[in-house]
Every structure is written in structure tokens, then in C-alpha cells.
Design an enzyme around this catalytic site. Sequence first.
Site, short mmCIF file in Angstrom:
data_model
loop_
_atom_site.label_atom_id
_atom_site.label_comp_id
_atom_site.label_asym_id
_atom_site.label_seq_id
_atom_site.Cartn_x
_atom_site.Cartn_y
_atom_site.Cartn_z
N ARG A 153 85.49 70.41 12.16
CA ARG A 153 85.76 70.50 13.61
C ARG A 153 86.48 69.26 14.15
O ARG A 153 87.49 69.36 14.85
CB ARG A 153 84.44 70.60 14.38
CG ARG A 153 83.81 71.94 14.38
CD ARG A 153 82.60 71.91 15.31
NE ARG A 153 81.89 73.16 15.27
CZ ARG A 153 81.01 73.49 14.32
NH1 ARG A 153 80.76 72.65 13.33
NH2 ARG A 153 80.40 74.66 14.36
N ALA A 232 85.40 56.73 12.40
CA ALA A 232 84.46 57.04 13.47
C ALA A 232 83.49 58.10 12.97
O ALA A 232 82.95 58.89 13.74
CB ALA A 232 85.21 57.54 14.71
N ALA A 233 83.29 58.11 11.62
CA ALA A 233 82.40 59.13 11.04
C ALA A 233 81.08 58.49 10.62
O ALA A 233 80.11 58.50 11.39
CB ALA A 233 83.09 59.81 9.87
N ARG A 234 81.05 57.88 9.45
CA ARG A 234 79.85 57.21 8.98
C ARG A 234 80.23 55.95 8.22
O ARG A 234 81.14 55.96 7.38
CB ARG A 234 79.02 58.14 8.07
CG ARG A 234 78.24 59.19 8.83
CD ARG A 234 77.17 58.58 9.73
NE ARG A 234 76.41 59.53 10.52
CZ ARG A 234 76.67 59.86 11.78
NH1 ARG A 234 77.70 59.34 12.40
NH2 ARG A 234 75.90 60.71 12.44
N ASP A 258 84.06 52.35 14.10
CA ASP A 258 83.07 52.62 15.15
C ASP A 258 81.67 52.75 14.55
O ASP A 258 80.70 52.83 15.29
CB ASP A 258 83.46 53.93 15.86
CG ASP A 258 82.58 54.22 17.07
OD1 ASP A 258 82.35 53.28 17.86
OD2 ASP A 258 82.11 55.37 17.22
N GLU A 263 73.29 49.92 11.26
CA GLU A 263 73.64 49.78 12.68
C GLU A 263 72.44 49.25 13.45
O GLU A 263 71.34 49.77 13.30
CB GLU A 263 74.07 51.14 13.25
CG GLU A 263 75.36 51.62 12.60
CD GLU A 263 75.96 52.88 13.22
OE1 GLU A 263 75.35 53.45 14.13
OE2 GLU A 263 77.04 53.27 12.79
N HIS A 282 79.58 52.30 17.72
CA HIS A 282 79.25 53.73 17.60
C HIS A 282 79.37 54.46 18.95
O HIS A 282 78.41 55.02 19.47
CB HIS A 282 77.84 53.92 17.02
CG HIS A 282 77.64 55.24 16.33
ND1 HIS A 282 76.84 55.41 15.24
CD2 HIS A 282 78.15 56.48 16.59
CE1 HIS A 282 76.85 56.69 14.86
NE2 HIS A 282 77.64 57.34 15.68
N ALA A 284 81.94 56.78 19.70
CA ALA A 284 82.86 57.93 19.70
C ALA A 284 82.34 59.11 20.51
O ALA A 284 83.10 59.78 21.21
CB ALA A 284 83.18 58.36 18.27
N ALA A 285 81.04 59.38 20.41
CA ALA A 285 80.50 60.54 21.12
C ALA A 285 79.92 60.15 22.48
O ALA A 285 79.36 61.00 23.18
CB ALA A 285 79.43 61.20 20.27
C1 MLT Z 1 76.94 62.28 15.72
O1 MLT Z 1 76.59 62.34 14.54
O2 MLT Z 1 76.75 63.21 16.49
C2 MLT Z 1 77.63 61.06 16.23
O3 MLT Z 1 77.67 60.04 15.31
C3 MLT Z 1 77.18 60.63 17.58
C4 MLT Z 1 75.85 59.98 17.72
O4 MLT Z 1 75.10 59.82 16.79
O5 MLT Z 1 75.49 59.61 18.82
#
Ligand code: MLT
Length: 322
Positions: A153, A232-234, A258, A263, A282, A284-285
Site C-alpha cells: 500500500r 520510513a518503514a522499520r 524516520d 527507538e 518516527h 511518518a504516520a
Molecule cells: C505503523 O506501523 O503504523 C507506523 O510505523 C506508525 C506508528 O507506529 O505509529
Amino acid sequence: MSQYHVLIPDALDQVAVDVLTKAEGLRVSYPGKLSQEQLIAQASDAHALMIRSGVKVTREVFQAAPHLKIVARAGVGVDNVDLTAATEHKVIVVNTPGGNTVSTAEFTMGLMLALARFIPQGDASLKAGKWDRKNFVGVELRGKTLGLVGFGRIGRAVAKRALAFEMTVIAYDPYVSAESAQADGVEKVELADLYARADFISLHALINNDTHHMINAASIAQMKDGVRIINAARGALIDDHDLAEAIKSGKVAGAALDVYEEEPPPADHPLVGLPNVIDTPHLAASTTDAQVTVAVEAAELIVDYLLRGKLANVCNPAVLKA
Ligand code: MLT
């Protein structure tokens, strides 16, 4: 008379708390972000947990929560939940995979632009009283090749935006067909091809045995000189020491990160503080839009399961057999 206790041990949007509070038959505790010890103590009579990425639902938590039936993750990644322990304790883990796609894709584009044009460095330099234009000469995105590692996605949403910037987009994803990538204007390629061709590489993969530390000295050696890397993933997708060395040597022109394997990252993290690395915590979301959507979806998943016996987005399907 309240039947089920829903504990929210993480910071989540109030709208989601309201969804739970309004449902008859649920008692909701929203103490704010709990420490691991507090979570273990307060989960003892919980039937449901609603979490973000700020808490870890470990085996100890499952052991301390004999009534627990469901853990709902407001967000995508469930790497902060011990899925094996959840399954053993017959607890269903669900997530909300769609709710923060656009926020994460937009943030990825922001990181890519910031990296290409030294925007954070320019800002810091001006605020430090300098007027330095010669050290911050960037590159355009137009005409460059973006390699997406992972074309789910979020990868697809990034591709759509990158194509609008007139980039060529190639993607590696063993679970996606060439036809479905092509339908989105993207060429599906093998990983070695992606490394050889990409000017920018953006990571959108989950952590597993194949992807853990996949960005390392060996893979970096296959990349173009001057490649820029966005994550911006892991955090665990990258071997931090190898990437730091490649940035210091100039092989990699820069990175925008990110996420971190630990963390928050430790003070001596090799990539935090390098001048050609942009680091964000972190984020991104972290938009009001995404946080409301994922939190409400997670709350609805809890209500549906506890009160209506309905399930969706199960992350540990083996539990259903149990
Ligand atoms: C997620 O896995 O949905 C993102 O890394 C966002 C978050 O953990 O806040």
C-alpha cells in the site's frame, strides 16, 4: 453492567476512546502511555488492549493478562507485539493497515525532497546565523530513478507521488506481479537491478529473515555511487554501522531516516548527527488525519470482536485454529 475491560496503554486519539466508551458492555481505562511495569500490572484484568507503537506487548504481558482476548494495533507494524506468545495465549492481534498510508507516503516524499535539497541543513545553518548557499547545492527529483523496496500500500502511494515529480519508478517486491506494478506505471525489477539503477532508494518492507539488515555493506556495494536512501518503514532494515561508513566514504550521498532499530535511538547511534543524514523521530504516520483514522478503526475492531464476535485484519491467523 460492564463486561469487558479495554485498556489503552499508549497515546491514542480521543475520538477512538469515545467509540469504545459509547459501546455498551465495555469499561475503558485510558491512563496515557504506561511503562512496561505499569502495563504488566494494569493488564491483569484487561480483555482488550489498544496500542500504537509506543508499548511492547511481550510474552510477560500475555502471561500477566489471563483474560486478554484481543490486542488492536492502531497502525500497520505489529513488531511490538509478540505474535507467537499471543497465539499461544489464544489472543487475537489485529491491525489497521490502510489508515496511515497517505500520511506515510507524503512524509516519504518530504524526506526525499529534504534529502535532495538539504532543506533541514539549510534551515539549521540559517538559524545558526550563517548565509551559506554553496554547501547546499542539491539535485532535482525529475528524471531520477526511485527504487522502492516493497510495493504494498505505502510503496504504491509513494510511486504515485514520485511519478508526479517525473521520476522513473522501479520496485522490488516478491509478492507483486509485474503486471500489477505496470498498471501503476512502475517497473517490477529484481533487487540487484534496483540497487544498480536507483538514484534514490526508499524502503517499504516488513522485517523478516530476508529483510533484516538488508541494507548493509554488501548491498550498498551494488548501489550507484551517490545513491540516497530513505527509510520510513522499520529501522532494522538497515545495518546502521555499514550505512554510516558508506556515507562517510561518500559512496552514499545521504540518508533520511524516520525509524531506528531501537527507538528512541541511543546517543551514540552511528547515523544520528552525521551531516548528510536527516533524522526524524518516527513521524511518518503522525498526522491528525491518520491518527484519527487508525485509532477509530482499531476501536471498531475491538467493539466488533468483543461485542459482535466479528473479526478482521488478524495478524496471527494461527490463533483461529486454536
Ligand atoms: C505503523 O506501523 O503504523 C507506523 O510505523 C506508525 C506508528 O507506529 O505509529
